[in-house]
Design an enzyme around this catalytic site. Structure first.
Site, PDB file in Angstrom:
ATOM      1  N   THR A  52       0.821  -1.214   0.000  1.00  0.00           N
ATOM      2  CA  THR A  52       0.000   0.000   0.000  1.00  0.00           C
ATOM      3  C   THR A  52       0.851   1.258   0.000  1.00  0.00           C
ATOM      4  O   THR A  52       0.476   2.266  -0.594  1.00  0.00           O
ATOM      5  CB  THR A  52      -0.930  -0.023   1.229  1.00  0.00           C
ATOM      6  OG1 THR A  52      -1.825  -1.104   1.089  1.00  0.00           O
ATOM      7  CG2 THR A  52      -1.683   1.267   1.403  1.00  0.00           C
ATOM      8  N   SER A  99       1.447  -7.612  -0.591  1.00  0.00           N
ATOM      9  CA  SER A  99       2.291  -8.536   0.185  1.00  0.00           C
ATOM     10  C   SER A  99       1.710  -9.940   0.314  1.00  0.00           C
ATOM     11  O   SER A  99       2.407 -10.866   0.720  1.00  0.00           O
ATOM     12  CB  SER A  99       2.560  -7.949   1.568  1.00  0.00           C
ATOM     13  OG  SER A  99       1.372  -7.916   2.340  1.00  0.00           O
ATOM     14  N   THR A 132       1.492  -4.240   4.279  1.00  0.00           N
ATOM     15  CA  THR A 132       1.314  -4.483   5.716  1.00  0.00           C
ATOM     16  C   THR A 132       0.682  -5.845   6.011  1.00  0.00           C
ATOM     17  O   THR A 132       0.851  -6.380   7.106  1.00  0.00           O
ATOM     18  CB  THR A 132       0.403  -3.404   6.325  1.00  0.00           C
ATOM     19  OG1 THR A 132      -0.878  -3.467   5.676  1.00  0.00           O
ATOM     20  CG2 THR A 132       1.011  -2.025   6.186  1.00  0.00           C
ATOM     21  N   ASP A 133      -0.045  -6.420   5.057  1.00  0.00           N
ATOM     22  CA  ASP A 133      -0.773  -7.663   5.355  1.00  0.00           C
ATOM     23  C   ASP A 133       0.148  -8.804   5.784  1.00  0.00           C
ATOM     24  O   ASP A 133      -0.216  -9.576   6.664  1.00  0.00           O
ATOM     25  CB  ASP A 133      -1.605  -8.111   4.138  1.00  0.00           C
ATOM     26  CG  ASP A 133      -2.785  -7.185   3.898  1.00  0.00           C
ATOM     27  OD1 ASP A 133      -3.472  -7.345   2.879  1.00  0.00           O
ATOM     28  OD2 ASP A 133      -2.992  -6.265   4.741  1.00  0.00           O
TER      29      ASP A 133
END
Ligand code: DAS
Length: 366
Positions: A52, A99, A132-133
């Site tokens: 992101t 990710s 971030t995932d």
């Protein structure tokens, strides 16, 4: 071909750093004409993987459903001219994906390139921009395979670069400031978002949407930022019993799958995972690693038939899971959540750990 101008600048830099360092072959700063090399500043390499923080949406009020990994590393760097006040930076594009698409091959390539950069005396730190995932998985992996005192900082964003009040630029500036800070040395891999500094070893994504989502609720933070300046709560230290795995020559990692525990879980999933190539299983167990009777029977079967290594972890966010006795190939995940237990087991199986080594690895006993 490294330009003569660069060689002269870097020679000046090495003298300014107080020691006539030999110019390592292949080390190159992206010395664009508009960004002269500042010999009085540290040098930080930014490795971009996507996510992101590099995301782009069609409107500025869109914070979901955008394209992750749309913008290149130089676009991220150009968006934050303040970076050049704290460090000379160069950008390396490792991948440009959401990710969820990061694979063991991407992780190994990233880790090997980060290690090479840190081995270069002219590089003082590394930053990895990432979605971030699964950021906590990649940061945990890098934390276990990089051998260096220099700061390694993972950074992401919860809003795409095109959003109103995007958090990526200030997160990136804080991450580079941390990577350039001598006080950040010797702390292991760190995670920076939302003015907070966390350890890669314990930090997890606690909320799917909020800006302050990365936390280690039990272990807390290492520090925070005030006016972009890092402040630390403790002297440098590493997580207790943090292991190191050498992946210098690795090109792949064993398949390890995670099974989620719940009422009336399907025991056949364990058998299916092993049949599809899993060399290890991690169980996101109920409570402190609980599994159903039927589920345990299927686990016993795959261990007996395949010698599959099984780590009992927990579906709850925190807590410690002990193994039930010293059963061969069965381990308690200790403090690690399922996604980190999986990374740890993959590396241990790659390293050829035997039963006793695997047991010690997870139990973090004194
Ligand atoms: N786009 C998702 C990812 O790449 C979420 C994010 O980066 O914040 O992980």
């Amino acid at each position: 071909m490294v330009s003569s101008k660069f060689l002269a600048l870097a020679a000046t830099a090495s003298l300014a750093l107080g020691s006539p360092l030999p110019l390592p072959a292949g080390f190159r700063l992206s010395l664009r004409e508009d960004r002269p090399f500042n010999a009085s500043l540290p040098n930080v390499t930014i490795f971009a993987t996507g996510g992101t923080i590099a995301g782009s949406a069609s409107s500025s009020d869109q914070t979901t459903g955008y394209q992750a990994g749309a913008l290149g590393v130089d676009v991220l760097i150009d968006a934050v001219p303040e970076l050049w006040n704290v460090s000379n930076v160069r950008g390396v594009q490792v991948s440009n994906v959401g990710s969820e698409a990061v694979t063991p091959a991407v992780l190994l390539n990233l880790a090997q390139r980060v290690q090479a950069a840190l081995d270069d005396p002219l590089c003082q730190g590394a930053v990895i921009t990432h979605g971030t995932d699964t950021l906590e998985e990649s940061a945990f992996f890098v934390d276990l395979v990089i051998r260096s005192e220099k700061p390694v900082v993972f950074v992401g964003a919860m809003r795409p670069a095109t959003a109103i009040s995007a958090d990526g630029p200030i997160n990136l500036l804080e991450a580079v400031t941390l990577a350039a800070d001598p006080d950040a040395r010797g702390r292991g891999t760190m995670i920076v978002l939302n003015d907070r500094i966390g350890t890669a070893f314990y930090t997890t994504k606690t909320n799917a949407n909020s800006l302050d989502t990365f936390k280690a609720v039990e272990q807390g933070y290492l520090g925070f930022f005030i006016n972009i300046k890092p402040k630390f709560y403790f002297a440098p230290a590493l997580p207790w019993k943090k292991p190191y795995f050498d992946v210098t020559n690795a090109t792949s990692l064993p398949q390890v799958d995670i099974l989620f525990g719940h009422q009336a879980l399907n025991p056949a999933l364990a058998t299916a995972a092993v049949a599809s190539g899993a060399k290890g299983l991690v169980l996101a167990g109920m409570g402190a690693g609980g599994w159903t009777t039927e589920g345990d029977a299927a686990i016993d079967e795959v261990i007996k038939n395949n010698g599959t290594a099984v780590v009992y972890s927990r579906r709850s966010m925190d807590g410690y899971v002990e193994p039930e006795g010293d059963i061969e190939f069965v381990y308690g995940g200790g403090l690690l959540n399922p996604q980190k237990s999986r990374i740890m087991l993959q590396l241990a199986l790659y390293a050829g750990y035997e039963d006793a080594q695997l047991r010690t690895l997870f139990e973090l006993d004194g």
